[in-house]
Structures are given as C-alpha cells and as structure tokens.
Design a protein around this motif. Structure first.
Motif, PDB file in Angstrom:
ATOM      1  N   GLY A  35      71.608  14.763  66.121  1.00 49.22           N
ATOM      2  CA  GLY A  35      70.204  14.247  67.499  1.00 49.22           C
ATOM      3  C   GLY A  35      70.091  15.099  68.512  1.00 49.22           C
ATOM      4  O   GLY A  35      69.337  15.665  69.118  1.00 49.22           O
ATOM      5  N   VAL A  36      70.804  16.056  68.957  1.00 48.44           N
ATOM      6  CA  VAL A  36      70.931  16.912  69.996  1.00 48.44           C
ATOM      7  C   VAL A  36      70.387  17.693  69.817  1.00 48.44           C
ATOM      8  O   VAL A  36      69.761  18.498  70.818  1.00 48.44           O
ATOM      9  CB  VAL A  36      72.503  17.280  70.733  1.00 48.44           C
ATOM     10  CG1 VAL A  36      72.446  18.104  71.505  1.00 48.44           C
ATOM     11  CG2 VAL A  36      73.595  16.277  71.429  1.00 48.44           C
ATOM     12  N   ILE A  43      71.046   8.807  74.660  1.00 50.34           N
ATOM     13  CA  ILE A  43      70.825   7.407  73.748  1.00 50.34           C
ATOM     14  C   ILE A  43      70.709   6.992  72.010  1.00 50.34           C
ATOM     15  O   ILE A  43      71.262   6.802  71.317  1.00 50.34           O
ATOM     16  CB  ILE A  43      70.765   6.110  74.251  1.00 50.34           C
ATOM     17  CG1 ILE A  43      70.699   6.098  75.710  1.00 50.34           C
ATOM     18  CG2 ILE A  43      71.412   4.410  73.886  1.00 50.34           C
ATOM     19  CD1 ILE A  43      69.453   5.187  76.447  1.00 50.34           C
ATOM     20  N   ILE A  44      69.704   7.749  71.836  1.00 50.87           N
ATOM     21  CA  ILE A  44      69.955   8.144  70.719  1.00 50.87           C
ATOM     22  C   ILE A  44      70.682   8.701  69.641  1.00 50.87           C
ATOM     23  O   ILE A  44      70.371   8.084  68.599  1.00 50.87           O
ATOM     24  CB  ILE A  44      67.361   8.160  70.221  1.00 50.87           C
ATOM     25  CG1 ILE A  44      66.908   7.364  71.009  1.00 50.87           C
ATOM     26  CG2 ILE A  44      67.258   8.548  68.978  1.00 50.87           C
ATOM     27  CD1 ILE A  44      66.733   6.194  70.640  1.00 50.87           C
ATOM     28  N   SER A  45      70.759  10.039  70.676  1.00 52.02           N
ATOM     29  CA  SER A  45      71.734  10.398  69.509  1.00 52.02           C
ATOM     30  C   SER A  45      73.071   9.938  69.570  1.00 52.02           C
ATOM     31  O   SER A  45      73.804   9.973  68.260  1.00 52.02           O
ATOM     32  CB  SER A  45      72.335  12.322  70.857  1.00 52.02           C
ATOM     33  OG  SER A  45      70.809  12.904  70.770  1.00 52.02           O
ATOM     34  N   GLY A  63      80.373   9.578  70.751  1.00 52.28           N
ATOM     35  CA  GLY A  63      78.916   9.919  71.133  1.00 52.28           C
ATOM     36  C   GLY A  63      78.872  10.144  72.290  1.00 52.28           C
ATOM     37  O   GLY A  63      78.054  11.356  72.495  1.00 52.28           O
ATOM     38  N   VAL A  64      79.446   9.542  72.968  1.00 53.25           N
ATOM     39  CA  VAL A  64      79.031   9.895  74.759  1.00 53.25           C
ATOM     40  C   VAL A  64      79.799  11.208  74.954  1.00 53.25           C
ATOM     41  O   VAL A  64      79.556  11.247  75.483  1.00 53.25           O
ATOM     42  CB  VAL A  64      78.882   8.430  75.572  1.00 53.25           C
ATOM     43  CG1 VAL A  64      79.251   9.081  76.980  1.00 53.25           C
ATOM     44  CG2 VAL A  64      78.715   7.155  75.224  1.00 53.25           C
ATOM     45  N   ALA A  65      81.178  10.981  74.450  1.00 59.87           N
ATOM     46  CA  ALA A  65      81.952  11.808  75.323  1.00 59.87           C
ATOM     47  C   ALA A  65      80.843  13.199  74.796  1.00 59.87           C
ATOM     48  O   ALA A  65      81.053  14.508  75.889  1.00 59.87           O
ATOM     49  CB  ALA A  65      83.457  11.940  74.647  1.00 59.87           C
ATOM     50  N   PHE A  66      80.283  13.544  73.902  1.00 54.79           N
ATOM     51  CA  PHE A  66      79.810  14.288  73.389  1.00 54.79           C
ATOM     52  C   PHE A  66      78.361  14.963  74.211  1.00 54.79           C
ATOM     53  O   PHE A  66      78.667  16.344  73.978  1.00 54.79           O
ATOM     54  CB  PHE A  66      79.396  14.264  71.494  1.00 54.79           C
ATOM     55  CG  PHE A  66      78.549  15.131  71.066  1.00 54.79           C
ATOM     56  CD1 PHE A  66      78.204  16.075  70.777  1.00 54.79           C
ATOM     57  CD2 PHE A  66      79.199  16.106  69.715  1.00 54.79           C
ATOM     58  CE1 PHE A  66      76.873  16.995  70.627  1.00 54.79           C
ATOM     59  CE2 PHE A  66      79.136  17.440  69.075  1.00 54.79           C
ATOM     60  CZ  PHE A  66      77.519  17.151  69.530  1.00 54.79           C
TER      61      PHE A  66
END
Length: 207
Positions: free
Chosen positions: A111-112, A119-121, A161-164
């Motif tokens: 996604g990134v 948010i989608i990622s 995911g947020v941490a990423f």
C-alpha cells in the motif's frame, strides 16, 4: 526471484501459515487432500486478496511456482512430524501468529509503495494478515479467530500497520521497519493471549 527482505518475509509467512493450516486440518481429522488444501489456502489467501485488490495479476503464487513447491514441502514435513509439533501445545497458535505478523507488514508495504492513503495501507495490511486464517477457520467449520473474544488479532495488525506508516514517514530504513513492525504484531498478540487481553463484547439483553 529477487530475494529482498520483502520476499524473504513473504516466504517466512507462507511457511508459517502452511504449518498453521496443516495443523488445523489435522486437528479436525481431515484426509490428506483436505490437509493440503487447507494449508494452501491459509498460505496464499491473504496475499491473493492483496494482489487482487491492487490489480496485480496474475497473483504472486501464480507467477512464482516456488510458493507451490514450498507449501507442498512444508505441509509434507508438518504431516511427517505432526506428533513432534504437537508436543508444543501452542504450536498452531505460534505459527499462526508469525504468519499474521509477517503478512501484515507485506500488505502495508504494498500500500505504501503504491502511494495509497495511510489508512488504506493499514487496512490492506490487516486484510493480508488475517484473510488466510479466516478461510482456514471457515473451511474447518470454526468461528474465525479474528472474531473471537479471547484474542487480540486484527487489532495487533492495525497497531503494527500504524507503526509501519509512522516509521516510514520518519524516514527509518526499510529493513528496520520490516523487522520492527512485524515483531510488534507478533509480540502484541503473544502478550494479549498470555494475559488474556481482549476487546469488549456486546450482546442483546433478551427479556
């Protein structure tokens, strides 16, 4: 195939989920064909959903036959050493957790790299990490782990995911992000299960 850390993580996730699927199928006393099918869909389910949503077709396992061979070999080994694996009572949980952590990060990374909204990622990462396990549980006639009260599952994916995304925005080296965030997902779930941490449940009060 270029063995970057991303691909190494995908291979590790595939191995972990293949063992998880095989153990789950054997626990349900499925036949040999059933064991291989459950191991296969558990391994490729999340990655297939990710690739389809991103329009990356043919999906990864169709372009790289190594994944088919890998799943077959790992499943065979799991069958042969099934009794030794079950000495460790948490083996199914452990392999499922490793697969969850690794595949979550590969989903977020896709996604990134495609410049999707953060948010989608994160959502893509959660779907990649959990979808194989959902298919496995449905085929084994169980309530998917993601919906059970007693474990933190999707929540661990979302936090990882947020941490990423945050670390990526801070310019941290990608390899460090992979390792840090996948371990974050794994550790969150291990701690949640050990200390029985769960999200609240809600139900209708019948009079």
């Amino acid at each position: 195939m270029d063995l970057s850390l991303f691909h190494i993580l995908e291979i590790l996730g595939t191995i972990a989920f293949a063992i998880s699927g095989a153990l789950s199928a054997m626990n349900r006393r499925l036949d040999l064909f059933g064991i291989f099918i459950i191991a296969f869909v558990t391994s490729i389910g999340g990655g297939t959903l990710r690739d389809v949503l991103m329009g990356n077709t043919p999906v990864t396992w169709m372009e790289n036959i190594i994944y088919i061979y890998l799943i077959g070999i790992v499943t065979t080994i799991a069958i042969i050493f099934r009794n030794k694996l079950y000495i460790f009572k948490k083996s199914l949980f452990l392999f499922d957790t490793i697969g969850l952590g690794v595949f979550t990060i590969t989903g977020v990374e896709v996604g990134v790299q495609n410049d999707l909204n953060p948010i989608i990622s994160v959502a893509l990462g959660a779907m990649t990490g959990t979808f194989g396990g959902v298919i496995r549980d449905i085929l084994c006639n169980e309530i998917p782990v993601i919906f059970r009260k007693e474990v933190i599952y999707a929540t661990a994916c979302l936090i990882g995911g947020v941490a990423f995304v945050i670390l990526d925005r801070l310019g941290v080296k990608l390899d460090i992000i992979y390792i840090t965030t996948s371990m974050t997902v794994i550790l969150i779930r291990l701690v949640a299960v050990k200390y029985q941490i769960s999200l609240p449940t809600f139900y209708l009060i019948r009079k």
